[in-house]
Design a protein around this motif. Structure first.
Motif, PDB file in Angstrom:
ATOM      1  N   UNK A   1       0.947  -1.204  -0.007  1.00  0.00           N
ATOM      2  CA  UNK A   1       0.093  -0.068   0.006  1.00  0.00           C
ATOM      3  C   UNK A   1       0.670   1.244   0.054  1.00  0.00           C
ATOM      4  N   UNK A   2       0.490   2.236  -0.707  1.00  0.00           N
ATOM      5  CA  UNK A   2       1.000   3.589  -0.750  1.00  0.00           C
ATOM      6  C   UNK A   2      -0.169   4.453  -0.637  1.00  0.00           C
ATOM      7  N   UNK A   3      -0.048   5.284   0.731  1.00  0.00           N
ATOM      8  CA  UNK A   3      -1.268   6.114   0.858  1.00  0.00           C
ATOM      9  C   UNK A   3      -0.616   7.529   0.958  1.00  0.00           C
ATOM     10  N   UNK A   4      -1.321   8.488   0.196  1.00  0.00           N
ATOM     11  CA  UNK A   4      -0.939   9.904   0.418  1.00  0.00           C
ATOM     12  C   UNK A   4      -1.837  10.742   1.227  1.00  0.00           C
ATOM     13  N   UNK A   5      -1.381  11.364   2.226  1.00  0.00           N
ATOM     14  CA  UNK A   5      -2.127  12.227   3.193  1.00  0.00           C
ATOM     15  C   UNK A   5      -1.758  13.535   2.760  1.00  0.00           C
ATOM     16  N   UNK A   6      -2.196  14.258   3.848  1.00  0.00           N
ATOM     17  CA  UNK A   6      -1.745  15.730   3.728  1.00  0.00           C
ATOM     18  C   UNK A   6      -0.549  16.336   3.737  1.00  0.00           C
ATOM     19  N   UNK A   7       0.300  15.575   4.751  1.00  0.00           N
ATOM     20  CA  UNK A   7       1.832  15.959   4.679  1.00  0.00           C
ATOM     21  C   UNK A   7       2.902  14.718   4.575  1.00  0.00           C
ATOM     22  N   UNK A   8       2.209  13.452   4.393  1.00  0.00           N
ATOM     23  CA  UNK A   8       3.074  12.345   4.189  1.00  0.00           C
ATOM     24  C   UNK A   8       2.586  11.309   3.211  1.00  0.00           C
ATOM     25  N   UNK A   9       3.517  10.560   2.988  1.00  0.00           N
ATOM     26  CA  UNK A   9       3.247   9.492   2.043  1.00  0.00           C
ATOM     27  C   UNK A   9       3.617   8.129   2.736  1.00  0.00           C
ATOM     28  N   UNK A  10       2.839   7.176   3.153  1.00  0.00           N
ATOM     29  CA  UNK A  10       3.146   6.028   3.857  1.00  0.00           C
ATOM     30  C   UNK A  10       3.359   4.756   2.967  1.00  0.00           C
ATOM     31  N   UNK A  11       4.319   4.092   2.979  1.00  0.00           N
ATOM     32  CA  UNK A  11       4.522   2.822   2.069  1.00  0.00           C
ATOM     33  C   UNK A  11       4.553   1.705   3.112  1.00  0.00           C
ATOM     34  N   UNK A  12       3.618   0.709   3.065  1.00  0.00           N
ATOM     35  CA  UNK A  12       3.521  -0.359   3.951  1.00  0.00           C
ATOM     36  C   UNK A  12       3.111  -1.801   2.979  1.00  0.00           C
ATOM     37  N   UNK A  13       3.421  -2.741   3.832  1.00  0.00           N
ATOM     38  CA  UNK A  13       3.345  -4.065   3.096  1.00  0.00           C
ATOM     39  C   UNK A  13       4.571  -4.950   2.860  1.00  0.00           C
ATOM     40  N   UNK A  14       4.785  -5.562   1.734  1.00  0.00           N
ATOM     41  CA  UNK A  14       5.840  -6.353   1.401  1.00  0.00           C
ATOM     42  C   UNK A  14       6.467  -6.196   0.179  1.00  0.00           C
ATOM     43  N   UNK A  15       7.706  -6.109   0.156  1.00  0.00           N
ATOM     44  CA  UNK A  15       8.410  -6.022  -1.306  1.00  0.00           C
ATOM     45  C   UNK A  15       9.345  -7.174  -1.338  1.00  0.00           C
ATOM     46  N   UNK A  16       9.875  -7.562  -2.392  1.00  0.00           N
ATOM     47  CA  UNK A  16      10.624  -8.691  -2.555  1.00  0.00           C
ATOM     48  C   UNK A  16      12.236  -8.430  -2.002  1.00  0.00           C
ATOM     49  N   UNK A  17      12.738  -7.499  -2.391  1.00  0.00           N
ATOM     50  CA  UNK A  17      14.293  -7.271  -2.008  1.00  0.00           C
ATOM     51  C   UNK A  17      14.573  -5.948  -1.853  1.00  0.00           C
ATOM     52  N   UNK A  18      15.614  -5.673  -1.251  1.00  0.00           N
ATOM     53  CA  UNK A  18      16.248  -4.126  -0.975  1.00  0.00           C
ATOM     54  C   UNK A  18      16.235  -3.505  -2.276  1.00  0.00           C
ATOM     55  N   UNK A  19      16.656  -4.014  -3.335  1.00  0.00           N
ATOM     56  CA  UNK A  19      16.723  -3.294  -4.660  1.00  0.00           C
ATOM     57  C   UNK A  19      15.568  -2.756  -4.939  1.00  0.00           C
ATOM     58  N   UNK A  20      14.457  -3.483  -4.800  1.00  0.00           N
ATOM     59  CA  UNK A  20      12.994  -3.212  -5.285  1.00  0.00           C
ATOM     60  C   UNK A  20      12.616  -1.881  -4.369  1.00  0.00           C
ATOM     61  N   UNK A  21      12.914  -2.175  -3.111  1.00  0.00           N
ATOM     62  CA  UNK A  21      12.688  -0.930  -2.246  1.00  0.00           C
ATOM     63  C   UNK A  21      13.216   0.373  -2.558  1.00  0.00           C
ATOM     64  N   UNK A  22      14.512   0.210  -2.956  1.00  0.00           N
ATOM     65  CA  UNK A  22      15.171   1.393  -3.140  1.00  0.00           C
ATOM     66  C   UNK A  22      14.994   2.205  -4.222  1.00  0.00           C
ATOM     67  N   UNK A  23      14.564   1.269  -5.228  1.00  0.00           N
ATOM     68  CA  UNK A  23      13.882   1.850  -6.495  1.00  0.00           C
ATOM     69  C   UNK A  23      12.642   2.585  -6.347  1.00  0.00           C
TER      70      UNK A  23
END
Length: 670
Positions: free
Chosen positions: A376-398
């Motif tokens: 999940x990627x949720x955009x609020x008034x002053x922040x963007x929250x990313x939660x859930x799962x990703x397969x690896x660190x490279x995907x997270x950094x990208x």
């Protein structure tokens, strides 16, 4: 010859004690004979006193009854004890009070008159209070309406009294009571049924205030419901009601498979409830929060409530489905963990992260395969929250590298976890969807398996329609998408109903278009604004849009793009507005090729090995003007692709460029 004392014929003498006994017998006989006389005297005295008391009561009652003339009931109340009389009540006027007291004082046989009467006066503010000093007694104080009467008011309040209690009315009659006072008084008295001893309810004119402690959880809930509907014409003032004390204080958070949270147990106050709900909303990451808590006191000694709540939510954050329970000063957790790593994290947190005063309970967690894989990627008034799962660190950094430049005004909160099981094409799907999310005023991007869902609010209807068309086409093969984007409210009604120029100003207000230094590429945040401008131009056929470019800040260096994945994603997700006339498009294409050729030729003509000579001020100004015009032409090109006729969108020549602070200038000309 024998002596006389020894003569057998002499008279015998009595023992010395016998004369005393005779006298005592005579005394007793005398008392017995006098008792009837004493009884007759006592009876006569009693009968005399009773007759005097009865006469006093009769005459005093006649005087009291006579005070009812012109009143809802007699204002005089009398009580008699023996030959003593106590008078109470409030007379309508001072002369009536003096006359009544004079008549009472003149009753024959009266020994003492205790005068506690007064005169009815105007009370402002009109204050009446009722208190429950004991479980079986309710006392009223202050002022009560003179036009109602003490007896009538007592009868109105009787059904509202707590069970097995009596009313002691110590209030004094006064004028100035608000309308419907008996109804408001009954409402206040009825609230005491749900409060413990010591509770007080007060009417201050038309304001009702209540202070006390709830008798039970059910009573506390009943009070909250009742206080939501005060009598008509009355409002609530200070309401200080303490929750009840419970012996089994507990608190639990349950996470459901859909990510929603259920809150159960006890919460110490309404303020604590708000804090817990805020923490739950953050932990739920946009999912629902079901609040089933009851306010109560009784948290074990030494346990900090806010620390406890934070600890429970940290454990709940490691659950895919399950429950965290605080009961008996012990915290336990059970259910299905987010992943295999979450089981160890929960065990370590239980060992090392518990707040003071809390014991470690059972940790019963299992780690199942992550199905479905959720991000999940949720955009609020002053922040963007990313939660859930990703397969690896490279995907997270990208992903973070893609989010940062698009949400540079918001803070990026990364709460993702690494785990296997990601669907094929996840990175490409995210690359296609991040840009559309960045154009929304607020929204959420959810990936569930190979299903992508974009929800939120767009600034303009045109932008929302474009997203619904473009995003499904940009996703990898095998992926499905749902776009549920609603258009925001119009800027202002007055602007929309005014001339086209005012409407343009309203639609662009607060959304300046600024290009990156040295760049003529449209940024994603431009698209909603330009879509709205194009729609306005189509709605105003008699107007022409003029675009003026802007300069770079002084000393600014052109930005470079070092992320090839980001560049490729920008190409894939670039907006595709409505097609214009083929002939017009061909002419623009030719013109574009000519401009690019001239630019390349100019670049080739520059010396490659020799240092470039410093530009003069005139050359610098000319270069800035050329860049500003190129930016204006890029905006015009977009508007024409969005359906604005060629002759109705232009970048006029000879116009002074705007500053970077002003951004792109848009105006209408007839």
């Amino acid at each position: 010859m024998s002596s006389p004392s020894s003569s057998p014929s002499s008279t015998p003498t009595l023992p010395p004690s016998q004369p005393a006994r005779g006298r005592s017998r005579l005394i007793r006989v005398g008392w017995l004979a006098g008792l009837p006389v004493l009884a007759l005297i006592a009876a006569a005295a009693y009968l005399g006193t009773t007759r005097v008391t009865e006469r006093l009561e009769r005459q005093a009652a006649e005087i009291a009854a006579a005070t009812a003339e012109g009143q809802p009931e007699p204002w005089l109340r009398v009580s008699i004890k023996g030959r003593d009389l106590t008078a109470a009540g409030e007379a309508p006027e001072a002369t009536q009070r003096e006359a009544v007291i004079g008549r009472l004082a003149g009753i024959q046989g009266l020994r003492c008159l205790d005068d506690r009467t007064g005169v009815i006066e105007e009370a402002s503010p009109f204050v009446w209070s009722v208190e429950r000093p004991a479980a079986d007694r309710v006392e009223a104080n202050g002022s009560r309406p003179a036009e109602v009467g003490a007896f009538e008011l007592a009868q109105r309040l009787k059904p509202a009294l707590p069970r097995d209690t009596t009313l002691s009315d110590r209030a004094r009659a006064a004028r100035g009571a608000p309308r419907d006072f008996p109804d408001a008084a009954a409402f206040a008295v009825e609230r005491l049924q749900d409060l413990t001893t010591g509770a007080v309810a007060t009417l201050n004119d038309t304001v009702i205030s209540i202070r006390g402690e709830a008798a039970s959880l059910a009573a506390y809930d009943a009070l909250r419901t009742a206080l939501a509907n005060p009598p008509q014409g009355y409002t609530l003032g200070t309401v200080e009601i303490l929750p009840p004390v419970v012996g089994d204080f507990r608190f639990s958070v349950a996470r459901r498979p859909d990510g929603s949270l259920e809150l159960n147990g006890h919460v110490a106050s309404e303020g604590a409830r708000e804090e817990i709900r805020a923490a739950a909303a953050e932990a739920a990451e946009g999912a629902a929060v079901d609040d089933r808590m009851h306010e109560a006191r009784g948290l074990p000694q030494g346990v900090d409530g806010p620390e406890l709540a934070r600890f429970v939510f940290r454990l709940a954050g490691l659950l895919h489905e399950g429950r965290v329970v605080f009961e008996g000063a012990t915290v336990s957790v059970e259910g299905n963990a987010l992943d295999s790593g979450a089981v160890g994290e929960a065990e370590a947190l239980m060992r090392e992260g518990r707040p003071a005063g809390i014991a470690a309970g059972r940790v019963a967690l299992t780690a199942r395969p992550i199905v479905p894989y959720v991000l999940r990627i949720r955009r609020g008034a002053d922040s963007v929250t990313v939660s859930g799962h990703l397969p690896d660190q490279a995907t997270r950094e990208a992903l973070l590298a893609r989010l940062n430049p698009r949400f540079f005004r918001e803070s990026i909160q990364d709460r993702t976890r690494l785990a296997a099981g990601a669907p094929a094409g996840l990175a490409a799907a995210l690359a296609a969807a991040v840009d559309p999310l960045s154009t929304l005023a607020s929204g959420e991007l959810t990936v569930t398996g190979t299903d992508l869902r974009l929800t939120g609010t767009s600034l303009y209807p045109e932008s929302a329609a474009r997203l619904r068309r473009a995003l499904p086409q940009a996703l990898p093969s095998g992926w499905s998408t749902t776009v549920s984007v609603s258009a925001g409210e119009p800027m202002t009604t007055a602007a929309e109903s005014g001339p086209c120029g005012q409407r343009l100003a309203a639609r662009t207000a607060g959304h300046p278009l600024r290009f990156a230094p040295g760049s003529t590429a449209l940024a994603p945040e431009f698209y909603p604004v330009l879509d709205a401008v194009a729609a306005l131009a189509r709605a105003c056929p008699g107007e022409r849009i003029e675009v003026v470019g802007h300069l770079d800040p002084a000393g600014a260096k052109p930005e470079t793009r070092s992320d090839p994945v980001t560049e490729e994603a920008a190409k894939e997700t670039a907006p595709k507005p409505a097609k214009a006339d083929p002939k017009t498009a061909k002419e623009r294409e030719g013109k574009g090729r000519k401009d690019k050729t001239e630019t390349r030729d100019a670049a080739k003509s520059e010396p490659k090995t020799e240092p470039k000579p410093e530009k003069t001020e005139a050359e610098t100004a000319e270069a800035g003007a050329d860049l500003a015009r190129a930016r204006a032409l890029a905006v015009v090109d977009y508007l024409q692709k969005a359906g604005v006729p060629l002759e109705r969108a232009a970048a006029p020549t000879g116009v002074t460029p705007l500053s970077d602070r002003q951004g792109i200038g848009l105006s209408l000309r007839s």
